[in-house]
Write a protein that holds these residues in place. Structure first.
Motif, PDB file in Angstrom:
ATOM      1  N   ILE A  31       1.024  -1.152   0.034  1.00 22.02           N
ATOM      2  CA  ILE A  31       0.157  -0.224  -0.105  1.00 22.02           C
ATOM      3  C   ILE A  31       0.917   0.872  -0.466  1.00 22.02           C
ATOM      4  O   ILE A  31       1.683   1.451   1.318  1.00 22.02           O
ATOM      5  CB  ILE A  31      -1.219  -0.135   1.331  1.00 22.02           C
ATOM      6  CG1 ILE A  31      -1.884  -1.214   0.914  1.00 22.02           C
ATOM      7  CG2 ILE A  31      -1.966   1.080   1.197  1.00 22.02           C
ATOM      8  CD1 ILE A  31      -2.618  -0.971   2.469  1.00 22.02           C
ATOM      9  N   ASP A  32       0.640   2.062  -0.962  1.00 23.92           N
ATOM     10  CA  ASP A  32       1.360   3.596  -0.562  1.00 23.92           C
ATOM     11  C   ASP A  32       1.309   4.380  -0.185  1.00 23.92           C
ATOM     12  O   ASP A  32      -0.541   5.060  -0.210  1.00 23.92           O
ATOM     13  CB  ASP A  32       1.330   3.929  -2.165  1.00 23.92           C
ATOM     14  CG  ASP A  32       1.942   5.095  -2.339  1.00 23.92           C
ATOM     15  OD1 ASP A  32       2.897   5.265  -1.758  1.00 23.92           O
ATOM     16  OD2 ASP A  32       2.070   5.264  -3.614  1.00 23.92           O
ATOM     17  N   LEU A  33       1.369   4.922   0.695  1.00 27.35           N
ATOM     18  CA  LEU A  33       1.077   5.622   2.184  1.00 27.35           C
ATOM     19  C   LEU A  33       1.021   6.479   1.905  1.00 27.35           C
ATOM     20  O   LEU A  33       0.676   7.731   2.143  1.00 27.35           O
ATOM     21  CB  LEU A  33       2.211   5.578   3.253  1.00 27.35           C
ATOM     22  CG  LEU A  33       1.938   3.704   3.772  1.00 27.35           C
ATOM     23  CD1 LEU A  33       2.798   3.984   5.411  1.00 27.35           C
ATOM     24  CD2 LEU A  33       0.633   3.698   4.022  1.00 27.35           C
ATOM     25  N   ALA A  34       1.888   7.296   0.174  1.00 27.07           N
ATOM     26  CA  ALA A  34       1.763   8.273  -0.016  1.00 27.07           C
ATOM     27  C   ALA A  34       0.332   8.803  -0.454  1.00 27.07           C
ATOM     28  O   ALA A  34      -0.004   9.754  -0.786  1.00 27.07           O
ATOM     29  CB  ALA A  34       2.412   9.033  -1.129  1.00 27.07           C
ATOM     30  N   LEU A  35      -0.632   7.864  -1.366  1.00 29.43           N
ATOM     31  CA  LEU A  35      -1.878   8.562  -1.072  1.00 29.43           C
ATOM     32  C   LEU A  35      -2.738   9.450   0.197  1.00 29.43           C
ATOM     33  O   LEU A  35      -4.083   9.991  -0.156  1.00 29.43           O
ATOM     34  CB  LEU A  35      -2.613   6.645  -1.439  1.00 29.43           C
ATOM     35  CG  LEU A  35      -2.448   5.895  -2.875  1.00 29.43           C
ATOM     36  CD1 LEU A  35      -3.328   4.827  -3.159  1.00 29.43           C
ATOM     37  CD2 LEU A  35      -2.681   6.413  -3.853  1.00 29.43           C
ATOM     38  N   PHE A  36      -2.335   8.706   0.966  1.00 31.18           N
ATOM     39  CA  PHE A  36      -2.745   9.326   2.381  1.00 31.18           C
ATOM     40  C   PHE A  36      -2.745  10.996   2.477  1.00 31.18           C
ATOM     41  O   PHE A  36      -3.276  11.192   3.289  1.00 31.18           O
ATOM     42  CB  PHE A  36      -3.268   8.687   3.463  1.00 31.18           C
ATOM     43  CG  PHE A  36      -3.357   7.160   3.593  1.00 31.18           C
ATOM     44  CD1 PHE A  36      -4.882   7.406   4.257  1.00 31.18           C
ATOM     45  CD2 PHE A  36      -2.601   6.006   2.965  1.00 31.18           C
ATOM     46  CE1 PHE A  36      -5.024   5.552   3.794  1.00 31.18           C
ATOM     47  CE2 PHE A  36      -2.836   4.709   3.380  1.00 31.18           C
ATOM     48  CZ  PHE A  36      -4.856   4.632   3.874  1.00 31.18           C
ATOM     49  N   ARG A  37      -1.675  11.646   1.649  1.00 31.22           N
ATOM     50  CA  ARG A  37      -1.519  12.516   1.445  1.00 31.22           C
ATOM     51  C   ARG A  37      -2.488  13.468   1.135  1.00 31.22           C
ATOM     52  O   ARG A  37      -2.537  14.927   1.433  1.00 31.22           O
ATOM     53  CB  ARG A  37       0.128  13.442   0.830  1.00 31.22           C
ATOM     54  CG  ARG A  37       1.301  12.147   1.773  1.00 31.22           C
ATOM     55  CD  ARG A  37       2.243  12.252   0.992  1.00 31.22           C
ATOM     56  NE  ARG A  37       3.256  11.326   1.602  1.00 31.22           N
ATOM     57  CZ  ARG A  37       4.480  11.373   0.871  1.00 31.22           C
ATOM     58  NH1 ARG A  37       4.878  12.017  -0.021  1.00 31.22           N
ATOM     59  NH2 ARG A  37       6.458  11.174   1.601  1.00 31.22           N
ATOM     60  N   ALA A  38      -3.110  13.090  -0.095  1.00 34.75           N
ATOM     61  CA  ALA A  38      -4.342  14.211  -0.370  1.00 34.75           C
ATOM     62  C   ALA A  38      -5.402  14.443   0.574  1.00 34.75           C
ATOM     63  O   ALA A  38      -5.601  13.250   0.851  1.00 34.75           O
ATOM     64  CB  ALA A  38      -4.542  12.655  -1.688  1.00 34.75           C
ATOM     65  N   LYS A  39      -5.549  15.473   0.656  1.00 34.12           N
ATOM     66  CA  LYS A  39      -6.786  15.870   1.550  1.00 34.12           C
ATOM     67  C   LYS A  39      -8.060  14.757   1.215  1.00 34.12           C
ATOM     68  O   LYS A  39      -9.124  14.501   1.767  1.00 34.12           O
ATOM     69  CB  LYS A  39      -6.732  17.012   1.408  1.00 34.12           C
ATOM     70  CG  LYS A  39      -8.260  17.444   2.556  1.00 34.12           C
ATOM     71  CD  LYS A  39      -7.689  18.990   2.519  1.00 34.12           C
ATOM     72  CE  LYS A  39      -9.287  19.406   3.890  1.00 34.12           C
ATOM     73  NZ  LYS A  39      -9.354  21.208   3.591  1.00 34.12           N
ATOM     74  N   ARG A  40      -8.567  14.888  -0.590  1.00 27.18           N
ATOM     75  CA  ARG A  40      -9.686  14.139  -0.090  1.00 27.18           C
ATOM     76  C   ARG A  40     -10.003  12.700  -0.717  1.00 27.18           C
ATOM     77  O   ARG A  40     -10.865  12.709  -0.057  1.00 27.18           O
ATOM     78  CB  ARG A  40      -9.948  14.638  -2.534  1.00 27.18           C
ATOM     79  CG  ARG A  40     -11.138  14.478  -2.063  1.00 27.18           C
ATOM     80  CD  ARG A  40     -11.758  15.657  -3.900  1.00 27.18           C
ATOM     81  NE  ARG A  40     -10.876  14.692  -4.922  1.00 27.18           N
ATOM     82  CZ  ARG A  40     -11.526  14.445  -6.314  1.00 27.18           C
ATOM     83  NH1 ARG A  40     -12.232  15.590  -6.247  1.00 27.18           N
ATOM     84  NH2 ARG A  40     -11.424  14.023  -7.488  1.00 27.18           N
ATOM     85  N   PHE A  41      -8.089  12.479  -1.003  1.00 23.09           N
ATOM     86  CA  PHE A  41      -8.372  11.191  -0.522  1.00 23.09           C
ATOM     87  C   PHE A  41      -8.781  10.798   0.793  1.00 23.09           C
ATOM     88  O   PHE A  41     -10.052   9.492   1.174  1.00 23.09           O
ATOM     89  CB  PHE A  41      -6.617  10.087  -1.057  1.00 23.09           C
ATOM     90  CG  PHE A  41      -7.366   8.472  -0.915  1.00 23.09           C
ATOM     91  CD1 PHE A  41      -7.543   7.902  -1.512  1.00 23.09           C
ATOM     92  CD2 PHE A  41      -6.171   8.361   0.097  1.00 23.09           C
ATOM     93  CE1 PHE A  41      -6.931   6.974  -2.027  1.00 23.09           C
ATOM     94  CE2 PHE A  41      -6.356   6.845   0.201  1.00 23.09           C
ATOM     95  CZ  PHE A  41      -6.959   6.258  -0.778  1.00 23.09           C
ATOM     96  N   ARG A  42      -8.131  11.296   1.957  1.00 20.42           N
ATOM     97  CA  ARG A  42      -8.159  11.314   3.036  1.00 20.42           C
ATOM     98  C   ARG A  42      -9.573  11.068   3.192  1.00 20.42           C
ATOM     99  O   ARG A  42     -10.604  10.449   4.136  1.00 20.42           O
ATOM    100  CB  ARG A  42      -7.747  11.253   4.087  1.00 20.42           C
ATOM    101  CG  ARG A  42      -6.089  11.001   3.616  1.00 20.42           C
ATOM    102  CD  ARG A  42      -5.470  12.066   5.305  1.00 20.42           C
ATOM    103  NE  ARG A  42      -5.404  13.116   5.394  1.00 20.42           N
ATOM    104  CZ  ARG A  42      -4.967  14.579   4.489  1.00 20.42           C
ATOM    105  NH1 ARG A  42      -3.993  14.297   3.990  1.00 20.42           N
ATOM    106  NH2 ARG A  42      -5.264  16.180   5.357  1.00 20.42           N
ATOM    107  N   LEU A  43     -10.804  12.140   3.339  1.00 20.66           N
ATOM    108  CA  LEU A  43     -11.921  12.683   3.730  1.00 20.66           C
ATOM    109  C   LEU A  43     -13.142  11.512   3.348  1.00 20.66           C
ATOM    110  O   LEU A  43     -13.833  11.316   3.676  1.00 20.66           O
ATOM    111  CB  LEU A  43     -11.908  14.013   3.403  1.00 20.66           C
ATOM    112  CG  LEU A  43     -11.411  15.464   3.628  1.00 20.66           C
ATOM    113  CD1 LEU A  43     -12.057  16.811   3.442  1.00 20.66           C
ATOM    114  CD2 LEU A  43     -11.924  15.139   5.717  1.00 20.66           C
TER     115      LEU A  43
END
Length: 340
Positions: A31-43
């Motif tokens: 799992i690429d944890l860099a994905l969670f840096r995107a605010k829209r992805f997290r929300l």
């Protein structure tokens, strides 16, 4: 919490921390944890988890209310769950289309507000007569949760780079599973705690642990004198616990709707990937590889050799590679002899 549950909880937290540490260090993470840096992805993940959280929590009480409180048989209870199933189909295929015309934030805020309203409708269900109320709540819940899940799933996948869409889809499904498990555990525990607190005043202590659940309490009080009053009291205790759990779920849904309002119309991941320097369509004044001046030469400028040849030949536009390569000369001559 029992010692076994505490040990399992600590073990799960430890394994989760070890997994995250491993994913940060490995060159090819699962799992690429860099994905969670995107605010829209997290929300979007939070909203999806919350929608499934309240959905499964409601489903847990819905089935018990129909059979144990209203006394419906399995077949009749199953028939009364069909309207909610039809609502899910309508919500994911019809209701979602007008919502797509809105920005993601307002659209999800509307659906999560409707979800909270559906849970608050459950508060009007009485132990004796609440079939219409709870069925209406289930229909509204289906019409609101279905488009929510559809929209946030599209947001999650669209917020990831093309090469990570598979991982983003897997994370989306995992978030839904986690939300559902937490909904059963948290909302179920709230209702069970309220029920146990109320049932001790209704079911005699001699009945033992059979009064921990509504089904056990109903089976235990079926024989003793005054069973009708105790059955009514047990059902009222269950409905009281269900109402408190649904009120808590409605508060969680409202909080998720407020978070959803912060989702920007455009993905911040695309903004992060936008080039911060000069545009590639505009001349930068330097060539990337050799660092030479890329502007057109002016009169009087010194001619810099392109490949180590003499300045005189470069100045006259003569390329020694043509002199050394007969194929580039085009006249068939072999040029100077280089070998021995």
């Amino acid at each position: 919490m029992s010692p076994v549950a505490s040990v399992l909880l600590l073990a799960g937290v430890g394994l989760g921390a070890a997994f995250i540490r491993r994913q940060r260090r490995t060159p090819a993470p699962l799992i690429d944890l860099a994905l969670f840096r995107a605010k829209r992805f997290r929300l979007a993940l939070v909203v999806k988890s919350t929608a499934v959280f309240v959905l499964l929590g409601f489903t847990l009480y819905f089935a018990q209310y129909l059979q144990l409180v209203l006394g419906l048989g399995p077949a009749a209870a199953g028939v009364w769950t069909l309207p909610s199933s039809a609502a899910f189909v309508v919500g994911s295929t019809i209701v979602v289309h007008p919502l797509r015309r809105l920005a993601p934030g307002p659209a999800l805020a509307i659906t999560m507000s409707a979800t909270a309203l559906a849970l608050l409708l459950v508060l009007g269900a009485s132990p004796a007569d609440g079939l219409g109320v709870i069925v209406a709540a289930s229909v509204l819940l289906g019409l609101s949760v279905a488009p929510t899940v559809t929209i946030v799933t599209e947001l999650i996948v669209a917020s990831a780079p093309p090469e990570d869409t598979g991982a983003a889809s897997g994370i989306s499904e995992t978030a839904a599973e986690l939300g559902g498990a937490l909904g059963l555990a948290v909302l179920g525990s709230i209702g069970a705690a309220v029920f146990r607190h109320r049932i001790v005043e209704i079911v005699p202590a001699a009945l033992g642990q059979s009064g921990d659940t509504l089904g056990g309490a109903l089976a235990a009080v079926a024989g003793p004198p005054g069973a009708d009053a105790m059955i009514a009291g047990a059902r009222a205790a269950f409905v009281n616990g269900m109402n408190i759990a649904m009120a808590f779920g409605a508060a969680v849904a409202v909080a998720a709707g407020l978070l959803a309002w912060r989702i920007s119309p455009r993905a911040d991941l695309e903004q992060a990937e936008a080039p911060s320097g000069p545009s590639s369509e505009e001349p930068s004044g330097r060539e990337g590889g050799g660092g030479r001046d890329a502007r057109a030469p002016r009169d009087g400028d010194p001619q810099v050799p392109a490949d180590g040849l003499s300045r005189e030949k470069c100045a006259h536009g003569i390329d020694d590679r043509r002199r050394l390569d007969p194929a580039r000369r085009g006249d068939g001559s072999a040029g100077p002899h280089l070998g021995g």
